[in-house]
Motif scaffolding. Structure first.
Motif: not given
Length: 443
Positions: A387-391, A393-396, A407-415, A426-429
Motif C-alpha cells: 500500500v497505498p493503492r490507486c483508487p 483500478m487498485g494497482c500498487a 505514482d501508478c505504473p499501471c495507468h499513470g495516476s499520481r497523488f 483516477a478521479t478522486g483524492d
C-alpha cells in the motif's frame, strides 16, 4: 517549481458551475484539446459548454514543451510498416493541416509563435534516419538530411522538417478561452448517455466530448489497456546557446532541445510513469557538463498518454457509445494532436465526413505488441501486495522521491503526499491505504 509557461501567462479565472445546465455539446476537460474543440464548435455556431475540474490549461497543457510539428520522432517509416502507405500519408496530412491551423490562428494571437525547423536525430547510426527519409520521400514530404547539428554531443545526423513551429501555449490558450462558455473547478463525477453529473449540477447534452488527457470512463473503450502514461522532465537554462531549431532524439528515451527567448529548454529522462528516472537531477547534471555557465531558472515535468501504435485515439469513445467522443493518446505531441483532434471531432459532431476518422478511430485493432506490455504491468500492479493503492483500478503505487508523489505504473495516476489527486485517470483524492510514515518504494 512551476513551468515557464505558467510563470509567464495569466488565464482568465472562471466560476464553477452552480445549478443544472442544458447544452448541445459538452466538452469535458480544459486542456488544449478541449479548448480547441470548444472554440471550433463555437465558431461553427454550435451551442456548447466546457467544464474543467481545476484551472483551464492547468494540467498537462502547462507542462508541454510547446512544439507544433508534424515530425513526431522517427515515426513515418514505422507507420508505413504498421498501417500502410495511405494511413501514413493521412497521418502526415492531418498534422500538417493542424500546423497550418495554428499558423492562421496565431496571426491574431500574441503567443510568441515562431517558425522553426524540426530535427529528429540519431546518436550512432544513420540506418533509422535513412529509413525515415525514404518513407517521407514516398509520402511526398520534402524532408532533408542534416549532417551538422549545434548539439553538445556527436550525432549521426538528423531528419529535418522545414517550417514547423513553436509557441507559448498558455498565452494562446488564454486568448481562445475568452471566446468559450466554460466553467472551472467543475469535476464530472459520473457520465451517462446525454448527461454528466458534476459537483455543481447536472448537465444534459446531445453530445459529449471527453478530452481529459486519459479517459476516465472504464466501462467502454478499454483505454486502461490501450494507453499507458510516460513521464519526462524539462529544465529551462539561462546562459545556454540558441540551437536555432527544435531537436528530438529518435529514441523516445533521449533528449530534446529548443529555445524560448533567451532560454534553452532541455528535456528528457522519459520513462513509464511509476518507473525509476533520473529526472531533473540527471538533466541538471548534463547541463552542468555541457553548459557550465548556464543557470536553471525553471523546471517542470510532462506526462504523456502513449497509444498502442503511435497514433492518437480520436473519435467515438467506443462502438457502443453514440454521441460520446474522445481525444487521447497523443503520445509526446500534444499540441499538434490537440488541433488535429479538434478538427476531426468538430466534423464528427456536425455530421460531416472527416478524411481522418478511420485513421484515428478508437475502435481500430488493439493487437499490437504494446498491448501485452500494458497488460503485464497491470497484472504486476494488481498483484503487488503493498500500500497505498490507486483508487482507479487498485494497482500498487510507487513513491517518487524527486517529485514527492505517489505514482501508478499501471495507468499513470499520481497523488501528492497528502493524498490529493495530481494526474488522472483516477478521479478522486486519497489513494487507498495511504498512511503517514509508510515504507516508500521509490520510483
Amino acid at each position: 517549481m512551476d513551468s515557464l509557461w505558467a510563470q509567464t501567462a495569466r488565464l482568465p479565472r472562471l466560476a464553477p458551475l452552480r445549478g443544472d445546465l442544458k447544452t448541445g455539446v459538452l466538452v469535458v476537460g480544459g486542456g488544449m484539446a478541449g479548448l480547441l474543440c470548444a472554440w471550433r464548435l463555437s465558431r461553427a455556431g454550435v451551442d456548447c459548454a466546457l467544464v474543467e475540474a481545476g484551472r483551464l490549461g492547468g494540467g498537462i497543457t502547462k507542462n508541454t514543451t510547446a512544439k507544433i510539428t508534424a515530425q513526431h520522432g522517427l515515426l513515418y517509416h514505422k507507420l508505413l510498416r504498421r498501417l500502410g502507405r495511405e494511413k501514413a500519408r493521412l497521418y502526415l496530412e492531418a498534422n500538417l493541416a493542424a500546423l497550418e491551423q495554428y499558423r492562421a490562428m496565431c496571426r491574431d494571437i500574441d503567443c510568441d509563435f515562431q517558425e522553426r525547423d524540426a530535427f529528429a536525430y540519431a546518436l550512432d547510426s544513420r540506418r533509422a534516419l535513412d529509413a525515415e527519409l525514404e518513407a517521407l520521400e514516398l509520402l511526398g514530404f520534402p524532408a532533408e538530411f542534416a549532417a551538422e547539428l549545434p548539439l553538445p554531443f556527436p550525432t549521426a545526423g538528423a531528419v529535418r522538417f522545414p517550417r514547423q513551429a513553436q509557441f507559448h501555449p498558455l498565452r494562446f490558450a488564454a486568448a481562445i478561452a475568452r471566446e468559450i462558455p466554460a466553467y472551472e473547478h467543475t469535476r464530472v463525477l459520473a457520465l451517462a448517455p446525454g448527461r454528466a453529473v458534476t459537483g455543481g449540477g447536472t448537465i444534459t447534452a446531445e453530445k459529449i466530448i471527453v478530452a481529459t488527457h486519459f479517459p476516465f470512463l472504464n466501462r467502454h473503450g478499454s483505454y486502461f489497456l490501450k494507453l499507458y502514461q510516460s513521464r519526462s522532465y524539462v529544465v529551462a537554462l539561462e546562459g545556454a546557446p540558441d540551437v536555432g531549431g527544435m531537436y528530438v532524439d529518435g529514441d523516445e528515451k533521449g533528449l530534446s532541445f529548443r529555445n524560448y527567448g533567451d532560454l534553452l529548454l532541455l528535456g528528457g529522462e522519459g520513462r513509464r510513469t511509476g518507473k525509476k528516472s533520473g529526472g531533473w537531477q540527471a538533466l541538471e547534471g548534463l547541463a552542468r557538463r555541457w553548459y557550465p555557465e548556464a543557470r536553471v531558472v525553471s523546471r517542470w515535468a510532462a506526462q504523456d498518454c502513449m497509444s498502442l501504435d503511435g497514433v492518437p485515439y480520436i473519435g467515438q469513445y467506443s462502438r457502443h457509445t453514440p454521441g460520446l467522443y474522445v481525444a487521447s493518446g497523443f503520445n509526446k505531441w500534444g499540441m499538434t494532436s490537440s488541433m488535429a483532434a479538434a478538427m476531426v471531432l468538430t466534423d464528427l459532431v456536425l455530421g460531416r465526413d472527416s478524411p481522418y476518422a478511420e485513421l484515428f478511430s478508437p475502435s481500430r485493432t488493439i493487437l499490437r505488441p504494446q498491448l501485452a506490455v500494458n497488460g503485464l504491468e497491470s497484472i504486476l500492479g494488481l498483484l503487488t501486495p503493498t500500500v497505498p493503492r490507486c483508487p482507479h483500478m487498485g494497482c500498487a503505487l510507487r513513491y517518487n522521491a524527486q517529485e514527492r508523489s505517489w505514482d501508478c505504473p499501471c495507468h499513470g495516476s499520481r497523488f501528492g503526499e497528502d493524498g490529493a489527486l495530481l494526474d488522472n485517470p483516477a478521479t478522486g483524492d486519497k489513494p487507498m491505504g495511504a498512511q503517514k510514515g509508510e515504507d516508500q518504494a521509490e520510483a
